[in-house]
Design a protein around this motif. Structure first.
Motif, mmCIF file in Angstrom:
data_model
loop_
_atom_site.group_PDB
_atom_site.id
_atom_site.type_symbol
_atom_site.label_atom_id
_atom_site.label_comp_id
_atom_site.label_asym_id
_atom_site.label_seq_id
_atom_site.Cartn_x
_atom_site.Cartn_y
_atom_site.Cartn_z
ATOM 1 N N UNK A 274 121.275 54.696 102.555
ATOM 2 C CA UNK A 274 121.667 53.570 103.401
ATOM 3 C C UNK A 274 120.703 52.419 103.154
ATOM 4 N N UNK A 275 121.218 51.205 103.222
ATOM 5 C CA UNK A 275 120.347 50.063 102.997
ATOM 6 C C UNK A 275 121.055 48.779 103.412
ATOM 7 N N UNK A 276 120.306 47.678 103.409
ATOM 8 C CA UNK A 276 120.886 46.352 103.583
ATOM 9 C C UNK A 276 121.006 45.714 102.204
ATOM 10 N N UNK A 277 121.340 44.438 102.158
ATOM 11 C CA UNK A 277 121.631 43.796 100.869
ATOM 12 C C UNK A 277 120.455 43.856 99.892
ATOM 13 N N UNK A 278 119.226 43.747 100.429
ATOM 14 C CA UNK A 278 118.057 43.812 99.554
ATOM 15 C C UNK A 278 118.010 45.128 98.803
ATOM 16 N N UNK A 279 118.345 46.218 99.492
ATOM 17 C CA UNK A 279 118.336 47.526 98.856
ATOM 18 C C UNK A 279 119.410 47.689 97.809
ATOM 19 N N UNK A 280 120.605 47.170 98.076
ATOM 20 C CA UNK A 280 121.674 47.202 97.078
ATOM 21 C C UNK A 280 121.222 46.484 95.803
ATOM 22 N N UNK A 281 120.697 45.279 95.972
ATOM 23 C CA UNK A 281 120.293 44.474 94.815
ATOM 24 C C UNK A 281 119.159 45.157 94.050
ATOM 25 N N UNK A 282 118.226 45.750 94.791
ATOM 26 C CA UNK A 282 117.097 46.428 94.147
ATOM 27 C C UNK A 282 117.573 47.650 93.364
ATOM 28 N N UNK A 283 118.479 48.429 93.953
ATOM 29 C CA UNK A 283 118.977 49.626 93.276
ATOM 30 C C UNK A 283 119.752 49.264 92.016
ATOM 31 N N UNK A 284 120.609 48.252 92.081
ATOM 32 C CA UNK A 284 121.346 47.800 90.901
ATOM 33 C C UNK A 284 120.365 47.381 89.806
ATOM 34 N N UNK A 285 119.339 46.633 90.187
ATOM 35 C CA UNK A 285 118.341 46.177 89.211
ATOM 36 C C UNK A 285 117.616 47.357 88.575
ATOM 37 N N UNK A 286 117.155 48.303 89.381
ATOM 38 C CA UNK A 286 116.402 49.433 88.849
ATOM 39 C C UNK A 286 117.243 50.279 87.898
ATOM 40 N N UNK A 287 118.472 50.560 88.268
ATOM 41 C CA UNK A 287 119.319 51.400 87.434
ATOM 42 C C UNK A 287 119.728 50.678 86.155
ATOM 43 N N UNK A 288 120.028 49.384 86.266
ATOM 44 C CA UNK A 288 120.372 48.614 85.074
ATOM 45 C C UNK A 288 119.191 48.557 84.117
ATOM 46 N N UNK A 289 117.987 48.399 84.656
ATOM 47 C CA UNK A 289 116.790 48.366 83.826
ATOM 48 C C UNK A 289 116.586 49.706 83.120
#
Length: 334
Positions: free
Chosen positions: A118-133
């Protein structure tokens, strides 16, 4: 000033492209892989990312699998959203301080995300960034402002949203996994997350995207163009259904229009070439809704909706395509 804004706007968009670049790509395989790993743990992110991308050949398919998985497996955390909103209000007069805090809180947000999905928008954006990286792609988090039909911002509001930009085949694209994931509704005062994947924010049309997303440049925070921000705030309300085609309201530029009785207002939409969707104009005045009968002109990629206002009053003017709301204007007739 208006000409300078338009030139700056066009230049800023020129570095972004959109999903139509990948018309020949079938995302069924990427989506199927994401579905196969539904409910997978986040505790070993490199392994999960590997599973999602190893069988895919192109950069865009790898990112598609990551994006789809995040948007269909992570729940929007309303309580975290409230906490972040409260902090935003406290730092409303110090934009740089908020961005510094937002960057610092991200690891804590991510830690909770790993435990609870579970997360707010910051967490979504961070997870997308980490996985894409981890998949070898260049991806960054974008902080800024977002407008929705139920959240209309003012000039003194603090930044309220985060999303991503992703580089694929040496081109940049924008996306918003938070808004793709679903929506949080309040039922009897209690938050309830309704997971409902929406594809329109995946590699979204940049011209449409900036109508409800305003990015802050962290490196030039004191030089934020206030005229651009004012124009962003004053634009029409844009609904997510506009992202399907996409359909882009381009005129009038401002949501609020003041006219005289018997005046004509022309609403213009940019659409895909030879688009023939059913266009309707709904007029809402004094609690009464009326389906109008405007004059509609169609060109290759533009639709003009010409409406004459014969009676005084305040009108909410809703543009509908295939029975789905696209945009709302407010017209005051004197």
């Amino acid at each position: 000033m208006r000409i300078a804004f338009i030139l700056f706007f066009l230049f800023s968009l020129s570095v972004y492209t959109q999903r139509s670049d990948f018309r020949d790509i079938d995302f069924k395989k990427a989506d199927s892989i994401a579905q196969n790993y539904k409910g997978a743990s986040l505790k070993n992110l490199p392994v999960l990312t590997h599973h999602l991308t190893v069988a895919l050949e192109t950069e865009v398919e790898k990112f598609r699998a990551i994006y789809t998985w995040v948007s269909t497996n992570i729940e929007n955390d309303y309580n975290s959203y409230l906490k972040i909103s409260h902090k935003r209000k406290r730092l409303a007069n110090d934009r740089q301080a908020f961005l510094n805090w937002n960057t610092g809180i991200t690891p804590k947000v991510f830690e909770k995300l790993l435990k609870e999905n579970k997360t707010a928008c910051t967490g979504y954006a961070y997870l997308v960034k980490e996985m894409a990286t981890l998949a070898g792609l260049k991806c960054v988090i974008v902080d800024g402002y977002a407008r929705t039909p139920t959240l209309l911002l003012k000039e003194n509001n603090s930044p309220n949203h985060s999303w991503n930009k992703i580089e694929i085949n040496n081109k940049w694209y924008v996306c918003d996994a938070t808004w793709s994931a679903g929506e949080t509704m309040l039922i009897n005062g209690s938050p309830f997350f309704n997971p409902d994947y929406f594809d329109g924010y995946f590699l979204a049309d940049p011209v449409l995207f900036v109508k409800n997303h305003f990015a802050i440049d962290k490196n030039q925070i004191e030089q934020t163009n206030e005229n651009r921000f004012t124009s962003f705030l004053s634009g029409p309300v844009i609904y997510k259904e506009a992202f399907h085609a996409p359909i882009i309201p381009v005129f009038p530029l401002e949501m609020h229009q003041n006219i005289n009785r018997e005046d004509i207002v022309t609403f213009k939409l940019n659409v895909p070439n030879n688009y023939f969707g059913d266009i309707q104009l709904l007029l809402h005045k004094g609690g009464v809704k009326k389906l109008s009968n405007p004059h509609i002109l169609r060109n290759d990629n533009e639709i003009s909706i010409v409406q004459k206002f014969e009676k005084k009053g305040l009108y909410d003017v809703h543009i509908s395509v295939e029975n789905e709301l696209i945009a709302t204007y407010v017209v005051k007739v004197k």
